[in-house]
Each structure stands twice: as structure tokens, then as C-alpha cells.
Design an enzyme around this catalytic site. Structure first.
Site, mmCIF file in Angstrom:
data_model
loop_
_atom_site.group_PDB
_atom_site.id
_atom_site.type_symbol
_atom_site.label_atom_id
_atom_site.label_comp_id
_atom_site.label_asym_id
_atom_site.label_seq_id
_atom_site.Cartn_x
_atom_site.Cartn_y
_atom_site.Cartn_z
ATOM 1 N N HIS A 158 -9.342 10.395 -3.399
ATOM 2 C CA HIS A 158 -9.028 9.427 -4.461
ATOM 3 C C HIS A 158 -10.315 9.110 -5.230
ATOM 4 O O HIS A 158 -11.146 8.317 -4.785
ATOM 5 C CB HIS A 158 -8.444 8.164 -3.845
ATOM 6 N N HIS A 182 -9.151 5.372 -10.804
ATOM 7 C CA HIS A 182 -8.663 3.982 -10.892
ATOM 8 C C HIS A 182 -9.601 2.886 -10.419
ATOM 9 O O HIS A 182 -9.152 1.842 -9.933
ATOM 10 C CB HIS A 182 -7.325 3.857 -10.126
ATOM 11 N N TYR A 231 -11.787 2.664 -7.930
ATOM 12 C CA TYR A 231 -12.160 2.499 -6.519
ATOM 13 C C TYR A 231 -13.527 3.165 -6.269
ATOM 14 O O TYR A 231 -14.173 3.629 -7.216
ATOM 15 C CB TYR A 231 -11.029 3.019 -5.614
HETATM 16 C C1 LIG Z 1 3.340 0.857 -7.291
HETATM 17 C C2 LIG Z 1 2.219 1.774 -7.675
HETATM 18 C C3 LIG Z 1 1.301 2.148 -6.729
HETATM 19 C C4 LIG Z 1 0.280 3.065 -7.050
HETATM 20 N N1 LIG Z 1 -0.580 3.476 -6.077
HETATM 21 C C5 LIG Z 1 -1.476 4.447 -6.333
HETATM 22 C C6 LIG Z 1 -2.270 5.001 -5.294
HETATM 23 O O1 LIG Z 1 -2.153 4.626 -4.119
HETATM 24 N N2 LIG Z 1 -3.152 5.985 -5.629
HETATM 25 C C7 LIG Z 1 -3.297 6.441 -6.922
HETATM 26 O O2 LIG Z 1 -4.111 7.328 -7.169
HETATM 27 N N3 LIG Z 1 -2.532 5.958 -7.914
HETATM 28 C C8 LIG Z 1 -1.614 4.993 -7.643
HETATM 29 N N4 LIG Z 1 -0.791 4.550 -8.642
HETATM 30 C C9 LIG Z 1 -0.798 5.247 -9.947
HETATM 31 C C10 LIG Z 1 0.289 6.325 -9.946
HETATM 32 O O3 LIG Z 1 0.003 7.366 -9.033
HETATM 33 C C11 LIG Z 1 0.472 6.959 -11.343
HETATM 34 O O4 LIG Z 1 -0.708 7.622 -11.725
HETATM 35 C C12 LIG Z 1 0.826 5.897 -12.385
HETATM 36 O O5 LIG Z 1 1.909 5.108 -11.951
HETATM 37 C C13 LIG Z 1 1.183 6.537 -13.736
HETATM 38 O O6 LIG Z 1 2.203 7.489 -13.565
HETATM 39 P P1 LIG Z 1 3.751 7.159 -13.912
HETATM 40 O O7 LIG Z 1 3.804 6.832 -15.351
HETATM 41 O O8 LIG Z 1 4.466 8.434 -13.570
HETATM 42 O O9 LIG Z 1 4.159 6.002 -13.047
HETATM 43 C C14 LIG Z 1 0.197 3.587 -8.361
HETATM 44 C C15 LIG Z 1 1.123 3.176 -9.329
HETATM 45 C C16 LIG Z 1 2.118 2.290 -9.006
HETATM 46 C C17 LIG Z 1 3.118 1.911 -10.055
#
Ligand SMILES: Cc1cc2nc3c(=O)[nH]c(=O)nc-3n(C[C@H](O)[C@H](O)[C@H](O)COP(=O)(O)O)c2cc1C
Length: 382
Positions: free
Chosen positions: A176, A179, A181
Site C-alpha cells: 500500500h 492515499h 499512509y
Molecule cells: C469503504 C472504503 C474503504 C477503502 N479502503 C481502502 C484500503 O484499505 N486500501 C486502499 O488502497 N484503498 C481503499 N479505498 C479506496 C478504494 O480502493 C478505491 O480506490 C476508491 O474507492 C475509488 O474507487 P471506486 O470509485 O471504484 O470506489 C477504500 C474506499 C472505500 C470507499
């Protein structure tokens, strides 16, 4: 036309097979990593078996929720870890169940860095970060800047976590690096103000991420390693003055380690809460430079996922919120069926069922005949 006839139609681009290294994927719809905060005491729970298997297809790729590499890695309550024997054992039945349905399962290994609170840290200590720059949100405890001598130990935590993930049965790991981190904190000049060999120039800021890639690839094999990066986002106040340059530098540098995939988040996802103009294909320059497989993510629906694959802008597309709310997402894409709308209220609640495993499948969905209020429009992601 019957459902059977529809299935015989030529495949849509997202549903064409793809060879991801040694993994024969039957389609390109990937479960994005999604933190669900239902791993009480940082231990994966039996209810995750149902959650992940609901989203498993034969030959489909799943990426786990962010999973802590050490006891200093946690940023939020009830997120799983993979640093202890108990955690490894708890992951095993979940991974086995995904494999029993034919899925390919990668563990996203994570350190939250400064996006943490002393209550999640051993002995109530300050979270670690490349700098002592404080997040303005007071839920997070001011961090402690890592000394240069400590950095190899944190790199080693990633290596050990990767070994543990393989022991638990995962097919590979995703580092990871996105975002805001810890890895991203090192990458971005908004956070990293170090003056040693881990800060300053882009090369220096990327060193920590690449040290981890190297250590993890040496430990478990580069063919089992992916990394997620979000050069364009400034989530958790982790932005960069030259995001494109950073993305390109990382894409190029990763080639040296011959890892399986690079997973990048589109710039339009500047934060999970905030919606901005959809921009597609911003990652194409990085996709072109990186020699391994490429996964893109961020605000994709079926239409633009298909477009990205058909234009060779990516190999695979990761879906987050749509997959969260539609456990049978590839099937729905295949049938061009309506989608369940996700409920943001239950994204991070701790209930073992609500908003987790109770989203209806197509067969049982009351919405399948077009109740407009429950359907998603093309960009109605929020
Ligand atoms: C509830 C939630 C939890 C997420 N947890 C993570 C995570 O653990 N690791 C990560 O890299 N991104 C995380 N994300 C980001 C998602 O992997 C994804 O990149 C983001 O939601 C945008 O994609 P989407 O438009 O398909 O939802 C999270 C997003 C949401 C909504």
C-alpha cells in the site's frame, strides 16, 4: 433473449481473460482494497469468509482490505493485521474459502504512518512518519519523525508481513503506497521534508518505497508482488508538487524489480469523500512506462472500465464502492444489469453483517426491474 443467450454474446472488454503473470484471470474486474473495520482487535474474523467469497469468481482477482504490517501500523479501529501468528491463522480460512471458489487473492500490506492515534500504538506512543508534520485533524496524534537508523526496521516489517501473507495462503501481496499512509508520506514532498537520503530529491523520496519493493520481492518472489500508488491524490494532506513526475519516476524505477503489477489511482480521486471532475486515462503515461501489468482504479463504472481496457489504457480495472455494494459485480456487468447503490453510512461500521454481507445478489435483488431510485447513473458515484 434469455440469460443463456446473452452469455453467449461476444464478451465485453472487461470480461475478457487476462494472464496476470502465472495467474489466469477469466476477467478484468478486480475487487479494490476496501477497509471495512470489522476485524475486532486487529484479528480477521470468520464473517470475512462470507464477505470475500461473495465477491469471488473463478479466475477473478481480489485485493484484501489494508492489513497492518506491525503493531505500529494501525490507523483505525478494527482493521486487520498480519504481524502475529494469531492473525496469520485467522486469515487462513478466509483465504482458503476464496481459493475454494477459484479466486486469486492478494493481501494489501499497510502501514498508516502518521494517520494514526496514540490509542492504536503500543504503549500509547506517537505514530511514526518521515517527518514531524502534523495532520490538521486532531483525531490523529502528532507523529514522531523516524530516524534514519530505524527505517530499515520498518522496511523489514513489510518483508516479514509479506512472508506471513504467503504463509496464510495469499497468492501475493500489494504494497500500500497510496492515499497518504506511510509509504505515500515518504513519496510526497508535502509531508517528507527530510534532508537525509530518504528526503529531498524525488529519487530520495522514492527510496523507502523501492527499498520495500526490493525487500518484499526478494522475500516472496517479484511475481507475487504488486504496489498501489496514488501520485495525484492529496488524501490525508499528502500531496506532491509534481505528481506526474513522481508517478513516472516510480513506474520507471519499479521496472528494475520486475514486479507483477502496478496499481494506480486516477487523479480524480483527490479524496474518498470529495468528488471532482472525472478525468480518464491520466495514468496512461505511467501505464506506458511500466513494463508489468497495470491496474487502474477510481470512479470507474462499467462503461469507462470497458473503454479503458479496449483502448489499452490498462490491463485490469479495480472497483471499490461498486463491488462493495454489488457482490456479483462481474455478473451484473455481463448482463448489463442494474446496480445496488452503496450505503456510505455503513462503509466503516463494525457490524458483521449490515452494509457488509447483506447487499443483495442479482437473483434476490428487488431492484432488478429498474426501480430508478436505487439505480446508479454513469457518474453517480457519491
Ligand atoms: C469503504 C472504503 C474503504 C477503502 N479502503 C481502502 C484500503 O484499505 N486500501 C486502499 O488502497 N484503498 C481503499 N479505498 C479506496 C478504494 O480502493 C478505491 O480506490 C476508491 O474507492 C475509488 O474507487 P471506486 O470509485 O471504484 O470506489 C477504500 C474506499 C472505500 C470507499
Amino acid at each position: 433473449m434469455t440469460e443463456k443467450d446473452q452469455v453467449k454474446q461476444p464478451k465485453i472488454p472487461l470480461l475478457t481473460p487476462y494472464k496476470l503473470g502465472k495467474f489466469e484471470l477469466t476477467h478484468r474486474v478486480v475487487l479494490a482494497p476496501l477497509t471495512r473495520q470489522r476485524s475486532y482487535g486487529n484479528i480477521p474474523q470468520p464473517h470475512a469468509i462470507l464477505y470475500y467469497t461473495q465477491r469471488t469468481t473463478k479466475g477473478g482477482l481480489l485485493i484484501s482490505e489494508a492489513t497492518g504490517v506491525s503493531d505500529t501500523a494501525t490507523g483505525y479501529e478494527h482493521t486487520p493485521g498480519i504481524w502475529s501468528k494469531e492473525q496469520i491463522e485467522a486469515w487462513k480460512p478466509i483465504v482458503d474459502a476464496v481459493h475454494a471458489k477459484g479466486g486469486i487473492f492478494f493481501c494489501q500490506i499497510w502501514h498508516a504512518g502518521r494517520v494514526s492515534n496514540k490509542n492504536f500504538q503500543p504503549n500509547g506512543q506517537a505514530p511514526i512518519s518521515p517527518s514531524d508534520k502534523v495532520l490538521t485533524d486532531e483525531n490523529f496524534t502528532p507523529p514522531r519523525k523516524l530516524s534514519i537508523e530505524e527505517i530499515p526496521f520498518v522496511v523489514d516489517d513489510f518483508r516479514i508481513a509479506a512472508r506471513h501473507a504467503i504463509e496464510a495462503g495469499f497468492d501475493g501481496v500489494e504494497i500500500h503506497g497510496a492515499h497518504g499512509y506511510l509509504v505515500d508520506q515518504f513519496l510526497k514532498d508535502n509531508v517528507n521534508d527530510r534532508t537525509d537520503e530518504y528526503g529531498g530529491s524525488m529519487e530520495n523520496r522514492c527510496r523507502f518505497a523501492l527499498d520495500i519493493v526490493k525487500a518484499v520481492a526478494n522475500e516472496i518472489g517479484a511475481d507475487k508482488v504488486g504496489i498501489r500508488l496514488s501520485p495525484f491524490t492529496d488524501y490525508m494532506q499528502s500531496g506532491d508538487s509534481d505528481p506526474k513526475g513522481l508517478g513516472l519516476y516510480m513506474a520507471k524505477s519499479l521496472n528494475e524489480y520486475d514486479i507483477l503489477y502496478c496499481h494506480m489511482v486516477e487523479p480524480r480521486m483527490i479524496s474518498i469523500e470529495e468528488k471532482i471532475e472525472c478525468q480518464h486515462h491520466s495514468l496512461v503515461p505511467m501505464r506506458k512506462v511500466f513494463k508489468g501489468s497495470f491496474i487502474c482504479a477510481g470512479w470507474y463504472n462499467m462503461e469507462d472500465g470497458n473503454k479503458a481496457v479496449s483502448e489499452n489504457a490498462t490491463d485490469l480495472v479495480a472497483y471499490g464502492r461498486l463491488f462493495l455494494a454489488n457482490p456479483d459485480l462481474p455478473k451484473r456487468f455481463e448482463l448489463n444489469a442494474p446496480l445496488n447503490k452503496y450505503n456510505r453510512e455503513t462503509f466503516y461500521t463494525s457490524h458483521p453483517v449490515h452494509g457488509y454481507t447483506d447487499y443483495p445478489f442479482l437473483e434476490s435483488s428487488k431492484d432488478s426491474e429498474g426501480e430508478k431510485s436505487t439505480l446508479l447513473g454513469p457518474f453517480d458515484c457519491d
